[in-house]
Design a protein around this motif. Structure first.
Motif, PDB file in Angstrom:
ATOM      1  N   LEU A  37       0.811  -1.215   0.000  1.00 55.35           N
ATOM      2  CA  LEU A  37       0.000   0.000   0.000  1.00 55.35           C
ATOM      3  C   LEU A  37       0.847   1.270   0.000  1.00 55.35           C
ATOM      4  CD1 LEU A  37      -2.810   1.388   0.362  1.00 55.35           C
ATOM      5  CD2 LEU A  37      -2.450   1.167   2.827  1.00 55.35           C
ATOM      6  N   LYS A  38       1.875   1.303   0.829  1.00 48.96           N
ATOM      7  CA  LYS A  38       2.603   2.545   1.064  1.00 48.96           C
ATOM      8  C   LYS A  38       3.816   2.727   0.155  1.00 48.96           C
ATOM      9  CE  LYS A  38       1.617   4.778   4.153  1.00 48.96           C
ATOM     10  NZ  LYS A  38       0.646   5.890   4.235  1.00 48.96           N
ATOM     11  N   TRP A  39       4.379   1.612  -0.377  1.00 46.37           N
ATOM     12  CA  TRP A  39       5.632   1.758  -1.110  1.00 46.37           C
ATOM     13  C   TRP A  39       5.603   1.099  -2.490  1.00 46.37           C
ATOM     14  CZ3 TRP A  39       9.621  -1.165  -3.131  1.00 46.37           C
ATOM     15  CH2 TRP A  39      10.797  -0.456  -3.432  1.00 46.37           C
ATOM     16  N   LEU A  40       5.280  -0.190  -2.557  1.00 45.14           N
ATOM     17  CA  LEU A  40       5.345  -0.890  -3.844  1.00 45.14           C
ATOM     18  C   LEU A  40       4.281  -0.398  -4.816  1.00 45.14           C
ATOM     19  CD1 LEU A  40       6.575  -3.096  -5.619  1.00 45.14           C
ATOM     20  CD2 LEU A  40       4.965  -4.715  -4.583  1.00 45.14           C
ATOM     21  N   GLY A  41       3.026  -0.332  -4.358  1.00 45.42           N
ATOM     22  CA  GLY A  41       1.936   0.065  -5.241  1.00 45.42           C
ATOM     23  C   GLY A  41       2.188   1.375  -5.971  1.00 45.42           C
ATOM     24  N   PRO A  42       2.578   2.436  -5.259  1.00 41.96           N
ATOM     25  CA  PRO A  42       2.824   3.712  -5.940  1.00 41.96           C
ATOM     26  C   PRO A  42       3.974   3.682  -6.941  1.00 41.96           C
ATOM     27  CG  PRO A  42       2.489   4.056  -3.580  1.00 41.96           C
ATOM     28  CD  PRO A  42       2.606   2.578  -3.793  1.00 41.96           C
ATOM     29  N   ARG A  43       4.829   2.644  -6.881  1.00 44.51           N
ATOM     30  CA  ARG A  43       5.976   2.578  -7.790  1.00 44.51           C
ATOM     31  C   ARG A  43       5.820   1.562  -8.914  1.00 44.51           C
ATOM     32  NH1 ARG A  43       7.405   4.211  -2.949  1.00 44.51           N
ATOM     33  NH2 ARG A  43       9.101   5.724  -2.691  1.00 44.51           N
ATOM     34  N   LEU A  44       4.766   0.778  -8.877  1.00 46.02           N
ATOM     35  CA  LEU A  44       4.612  -0.278  -9.879  1.00 46.02           C
ATOM     36  C   LEU A  44       4.521   0.269 -11.297  1.00 46.02           C
ATOM     37  CD1 LEU A  44       2.324  -3.142  -8.542  1.00 46.02           C
ATOM     38  CD2 LEU A  44       4.719  -3.238  -9.223  1.00 46.02           C
ATOM     39  N   ASN A  45       3.977   1.471 -11.452  1.00 43.57           N
ATOM     40  CA  ASN A  45       3.898   2.057 -12.795  1.00 43.57           C
ATOM     41  C   ASN A  45       5.278   2.186 -13.431  1.00 43.57           C
ATOM     42  OD1 ASN A  45       1.227   2.307 -13.411  1.00 43.57           O
ATOM     43  ND2 ASN A  45       1.004   4.354 -12.547  1.00 43.57           N
ATOM     44  N   GLU A  46       6.292   2.482 -12.611  1.00 40.61           N
ATOM     45  CA  GLU A  46       7.655   2.587 -13.126  1.00 40.61           C
ATOM     46  C   GLU A  46       8.108   1.253 -13.718  1.00 40.61           C
ATOM     47  OE1 GLU A  46      10.154   3.864  -9.956  1.00 40.61           O
ATOM     48  OE2 GLU A  46       8.807   5.496  -9.337  1.00 40.61           O
ATOM     49  N   PHE A  47       7.835   0.166 -12.991  1.00 42.53           N
ATOM     50  CA  PHE A  47       8.238  -1.155 -13.481  1.00 42.53           C
ATOM     51  C   PHE A  47       7.461  -1.522 -14.743  1.00 42.53           C
ATOM     52  CE2 PHE A  47       7.397  -5.711 -13.719  1.00 42.53           C
ATOM     53  CZ  PHE A  47       8.687  -6.190 -13.875  1.00 42.53           C
ATOM     54  N   LEU A  48       6.149  -1.299 -14.724  1.00 42.50           N
ATOM     55  CA  LEU A  48       5.319  -1.679 -15.868  1.00 42.50           C
ATOM     56  C   LEU A  48       5.677  -0.876 -17.116  1.00 42.50           C
ATOM     57  CD1 LEU A  48       1.885  -2.047 -14.037  1.00 42.50           C
ATOM     58  CD2 LEU A  48       3.430  -3.862 -14.779  1.00 42.50           C
ATOM     59  N   ALA A  49       6.060   0.381 -16.919  1.00 41.17           N
ATOM     60  CA  ALA A  49       6.474   1.198 -18.063  1.00 41.17           C
ATOM     61  C   ALA A  49       7.766   0.673 -18.666  1.00 41.17           C
ATOM     62  CB  ALA A  49       6.639   2.655 -17.635  1.00 41.17           C
ATOM     63  N   ALA A  50       8.667   0.200 -17.806  1.00 41.14           N
ATOM     64  CA  ALA A  50       9.950  -0.322 -18.287  1.00 41.14           C
ATOM     65  C   ALA A  50       9.829  -1.743 -18.825  1.00 41.14           C
ATOM     66  CB  ALA A  50      10.977  -0.284 -17.160  1.00 41.14           C
ATOM     67  N   HIS A  51       8.795  -2.489 -18.363  1.00 38.25           N
ATOM     68  CA  HIS A  51       8.624  -3.890 -18.777  1.00 38.25           C
ATOM     69  C   HIS A  51       7.165  -4.131 -19.171  1.00 38.25           C
ATOM     70  CE1 HIS A  51      12.629  -4.826 -17.171  1.00 38.25           C
ATOM     71  NE2 HIS A  51      12.306  -4.020 -16.172  1.00 38.25           N
ATOM     72  N   PRO A  52       6.717  -3.568 -20.294  1.00 38.36           N
ATOM     73  CA  PRO A  52       5.312  -3.678 -20.679  1.00 38.36           C
ATOM     74  C   PRO A  52       4.870  -5.108 -20.983  1.00 38.36           C
ATOM     75  CG  PRO A  52       6.626  -2.742 -22.458  1.00 38.36           C
ATOM     76  CD  PRO A  52       7.501  -2.783 -21.251  1.00 38.36           C
ATOM     77  N   GLY A  53       5.796  -6.030 -21.185  1.00 37.93           N
ATOM     78  CA  GLY A  53       5.429  -7.414 -21.474  1.00 37.93           C
ATOM     79  C   GLY A  53       5.189  -8.255 -20.240  1.00 37.93           C
ATOM     80  N   VAL A  54       5.368  -7.674 -19.039  1.00 33.32           N
ATOM     81  CA  VAL A  54       5.156  -8.422 -17.798  1.00 33.32           C
ATOM     82  C   VAL A  54       3.804  -8.027 -17.207  1.00 33.32           C
ATOM     83  CG1 VAL A  54       6.018  -8.905 -15.479  1.00 33.32           C
ATOM     84  CG2 VAL A  54       7.636  -8.565 -17.358  1.00 33.32           C
ATOM     85  N   ASN A  55       2.994  -9.028 -16.935  1.00 32.69           N
ATOM     86  CA  ASN A  55       1.660  -8.811 -16.378  1.00 32.69           C
ATOM     87  C   ASN A  55       1.697  -9.161 -14.883  1.00 32.69           C
ATOM     88  OD1 ASN A  55      -1.034  -8.224 -16.267  1.00 32.69           O
ATOM     89  ND2 ASN A  55      -1.714 -10.158 -17.148  1.00 32.69           N
ATOM     90  N   ILE A  56       1.623  -8.151 -14.013  1.00 31.60           N
ATOM     91  CA  ILE A  56       1.749  -8.354 -12.562  1.00 31.60           C
ATOM     92  C   ILE A  56       0.433  -8.837 -11.968  1.00 31.60           C
ATOM     93  CG2 ILE A  56       2.083  -7.195 -10.345  1.00 31.60           C
ATOM     94  CD1 ILE A  56       4.678  -7.463 -11.636  1.00 31.60           C
ATOM     95  N   ARG A  57       0.510  -9.858 -11.121  1.00 29.78           N
ATOM     96  CA  ARG A  57      -0.607 -10.293 -10.284  1.00 29.78           C
ATOM     97  C   ARG A  57      -0.168 -10.069  -8.832  1.00 29.78           C
ATOM     98  NH1 ARG A  57      -3.211 -10.567 -14.435  1.00 29.78           N
ATOM     99  NH2 ARG A  57      -3.941 -12.452 -15.500  1.00 29.78           N
ATOM    100  N   LEU A  58      -0.706  -9.056  -8.177  1.00 38.10           N
ATOM    101  CA  LEU A  58      -0.274  -8.684  -6.826  1.00 38.10           C
ATOM    102  C   LEU A  58      -1.312  -9.105  -5.799  1.00 38.10           C
ATOM    103  CD1 LEU A  58       1.742  -7.193  -4.975  1.00 38.10           C
ATOM    104  CD2 LEU A  58       0.449  -5.088  -5.416  1.00 38.10           C
ATOM    105  N   THR A  59      -0.881  -9.890  -4.808  1.00 39.52           N
ATOM    106  CA  THR A  59      -1.723 -10.253  -3.677  1.00 39.52           C
ATOM    107  C   THR A  59      -1.002  -9.822  -2.399  1.00 39.52           C
ATOM    108  OG1 THR A  59      -0.735 -12.469  -3.558  1.00 39.52           O
ATOM    109  CG2 THR A  59      -2.754 -12.224  -4.856  1.00 39.52           C
TER     110      THR A  59
END
Length: 294
Positions: free
Chosen positions: A105-127
């Motif tokens: 909630l506080k750290w990973l979520g707000p930064r995931l866009n950075e990862f997805l932008a750099a790796h558009p072929g990876v589909n994240i499933r976050l639990t």
């Protein structure tokens, strides 16, 4: 051989229980209401108990029916996600990440866009979940991000996500100018973060201070303890990584930042199966995460 009724019957029951109507389930599944009723009765005979209470022109699940529906809903959601994964373009990769709730909630979520932008072929499933998983058993999860100490096990690679400062965090509205920090921390309410690797007792002992003998409100999530501190409940002893936004916005400050000794230690850990570490999606995510926490 697995002992459960035909999947078509369970699908019919799930629709009828979700919609609380045989007629609406019939429309959704392109069947007749009579066929829905017949399949439900077959299920009830299989289980030996009623799944619905029949009333005039309406139905309602029984206690056993509600329990079955809740379990089936989770299974069908997982089945739908698995089918969606198969339909992804062949160059896409699915990565399942299980994360401590407050870190997500506080750290990973707000930064995931950075990862997805750099790796558009990876589909994240976050639990999320507070308890660390054993990836040797839970094969559907690829990467585990856990809070607190993690026991290293054969077949797993466990690395700390850097070191974090754990500090007394307080709303500036509670502080009194020209009053020593050591006196204020004895006067303010102390907020317990029950899963934190550093307790208030340990913190006071490190600083040669006596722990005040009074009740302390307690929260089992770091995010809740931080929110309580923002709301002015008292002082939370938590990671400045998790409270980075609140510190940047001035909603929280570190009490006695220039007075008390900084406590820095690993708080979050990343685990992957040794055999998966070179999978492209896992390698991309763990590499990005390692760079991000520096």
């Amino acid at each position: 051989m697995r002992n459960f009724p035909p999947l078509a019957r369970l699908r019919t029951f799930e629709a009828a229980a979700r919609l609380q109507s045989f007629a609406l389930a019939a429309q959704e599944l392109h069947l007749t209401a009579s066929a829905i009723s017949h399949q439900i009765r077959d299920l009830e005979r299989h289980f030996g108990r009623a799944l619905f209470e029949r009333r005039h022109r309406q139905v309602q699940t029984t206690l056993e029916g509600r329990r079955l529906f809740e379990s089936l809903a989770r299974l069908f959601d997982a089945l739908e996600a698995a089918c969606a994964d198969v339909q992804l373009p062949t160059q896409d990769q699915v990565l399942s990440v299980h994360c401590a709730p407050s870190l997500a909630l506080k750290w990973l979520g707000p930064r995931l866009n950075e990862f997805l932008a750099a790796h558009p072929g990876v589909n994240i499933r976050l639990t999320t979940g507070a308890d660390a998983l054993d990836l040797r058993v839970v094969r559907e999860v690829d990467v585990e991000l856990s809070y607190g100490a993690v026991r290293e096990m054969s077949g797993l690679l466990v690395v700390p996500l850097g070191s974090e400062r754990i500090a007394p965090l307080v709303s500036p509205s509670l502080l009194v100018r020209r009053v020593p920090a050591a006196r204020q921390i004895h006067q303010l309410t102390l907020i317990d973060s029950t899963l934190s690797p550093l307790t208030w007792g340990q913190w006071f002992e490190r600083h040669g201070l006596s722990l005040p003998a009074r009740p302390r409100p307690a929260f089992d999530r770091a995010a809740m303890a931080i929110a309580a501190a923002v709301d002015g409940m008292g002082v939370a002893l938590e990671s400045t990584r998790l409270a980075a936004r609140e510190l940047e916005r001035g909603e929280l400050v570190i009490l006695g930042e220039k007075v008390f000794q900084a406590v820095v230690q690993p708080v979050h850990f990343m685990s992957v199966r040794a055999g998966d570490q070179h999978r492209p999606a896992v390698q991309a995510f763990t590499g990005w995460l390692t760079q991000t926490v520096r």
